[in-house]
Design a protein around this motif. Sequence first.
Motif, short mmCIF file in Angstrom:
data_model
loop_
_atom_site.label_atom_id
_atom_site.label_comp_id
_atom_site.label_asym_id
_atom_site.label_seq_id
_atom_site.Cartn_x
_atom_site.Cartn_y
_atom_site.Cartn_z
N ALA A 60 0.85 -1.19 0.00
CA ALA A 60 0.00 0.00 0.00
C ALA A 60 0.89 1.24 0.00
N GLU A 61 0.33 2.33 -0.46
CA GLU A 61 1.03 3.61 -0.43
C GLU A 61 0.69 4.33 0.87
N TRP A 62 1.70 4.83 1.55
CA TRP A 62 1.50 5.65 2.74
C TRP A 62 1.24 7.08 2.28
N THR A 63 0.07 7.58 2.57
CA THR A 63 -0.30 8.94 2.16
C THR A 63 -0.41 9.89 3.35
N GLY A 64 -0.32 9.35 4.56
CA GLY A 64 -0.50 10.16 5.75
C GLY A 64 -1.95 10.21 6.22
N GLU A 65 -2.82 9.52 5.49
CA GLU A 65 -4.24 9.48 5.84
C GLU A 65 -4.48 8.75 7.16
N HIS A 66 -3.64 7.80 7.50
CA HIS A 66 -3.78 7.01 8.72
C HIS A 66 -2.80 7.50 9.77
N ASP A 67 -3.11 7.22 11.03
CA ASP A 67 -2.25 7.68 12.12
C ASP A 67 -1.05 6.76 12.35
N SER A 68 -1.11 5.53 11.87
CA SER A 68 -0.03 4.58 12.15
C SER A 68 0.00 3.49 11.08
N LEU A 69 1.07 2.72 11.09
CA LEU A 69 1.17 1.58 10.20
C LEU A 69 0.13 0.52 10.54
N LEU A 70 -0.23 0.39 11.80
CA LEU A 70 -1.29 -0.55 12.18
C LEU A 70 -2.61 -0.16 11.54
N GLU A 71 -2.96 1.13 11.56
CA GLU A 71 -4.21 1.58 10.93
C GLU A 71 -4.18 1.34 9.43
N LEU A 72 -3.04 1.55 8.79
CA LEU A 72 -2.92 1.27 7.36
C LEU A 72 -3.14 -0.21 7.10
N ALA A 73 -2.53 -1.07 7.91
CA ALA A 73 -2.69 -2.52 7.75
C ALA A 73 -4.16 -2.91 7.88
N GLU A 74 -4.84 -2.36 8.87
CA GLU A 74 -6.26 -2.67 9.07
C GLU A 74 -7.10 -2.18 7.88
N LEU A 95 3.92 -1.25 15.37
CA LEU A 95 3.02 -0.83 14.29
C LEU A 95 2.02 0.22 14.73
N CYS A 96 1.57 0.17 15.99
CA CYS A 96 0.48 1.02 16.43
C CYS A 96 0.84 2.49 16.53
N CYS A 97 2.12 2.80 16.57
CA CYS A 97 2.49 4.21 16.72
C CYS A 97 3.61 4.64 15.78
N SER A 98 3.98 3.80 14.84
CA SER A 98 5.03 4.19 13.90
C SER A 98 4.46 4.60 12.56
N VAL A 99 5.21 5.45 11.88
CA VAL A 99 4.87 5.88 10.53
C VAL A 99 6.14 5.74 9.68
N PRO A 100 6.00 5.42 8.40
CA PRO A 100 7.19 5.21 7.59
C PRO A 100 7.92 6.52 7.26
#
Length: 84
Positions: A13-27, A71-76
């Motif tokens: 997936a592309e990280w766009t900043g829409e989610h607060d964390s990598l965990l949220e992106l995964a979900e 994952l719950c608090c990290s961002v790439p």
Amino acid sequence: MAKVTFLQSGVSAEWTGEHDSLLELAEAEGLSLDFGCRMGNCTACQQRLASGEVDYPEGHDGVPDDDNILLCCSVPKTDVEIDA
């Protein structure tokens, strides 16, 4: 933007900043990964970082095992590959 790849599941997936964390992106991508507090304190969400770099917000207290990330608090910071 950064490319995030979950290696075991084969999801990218592309990280766009829409989610607060990598965990949220995964979900959002349909993955069901372990988590607990969603604040980085319990370390239940840790996964191995195969490549790349992440950032953490100020105030999280959890410390992942070597080569792992929370994952719950990290961002790439860069493109990342996560062994999940």
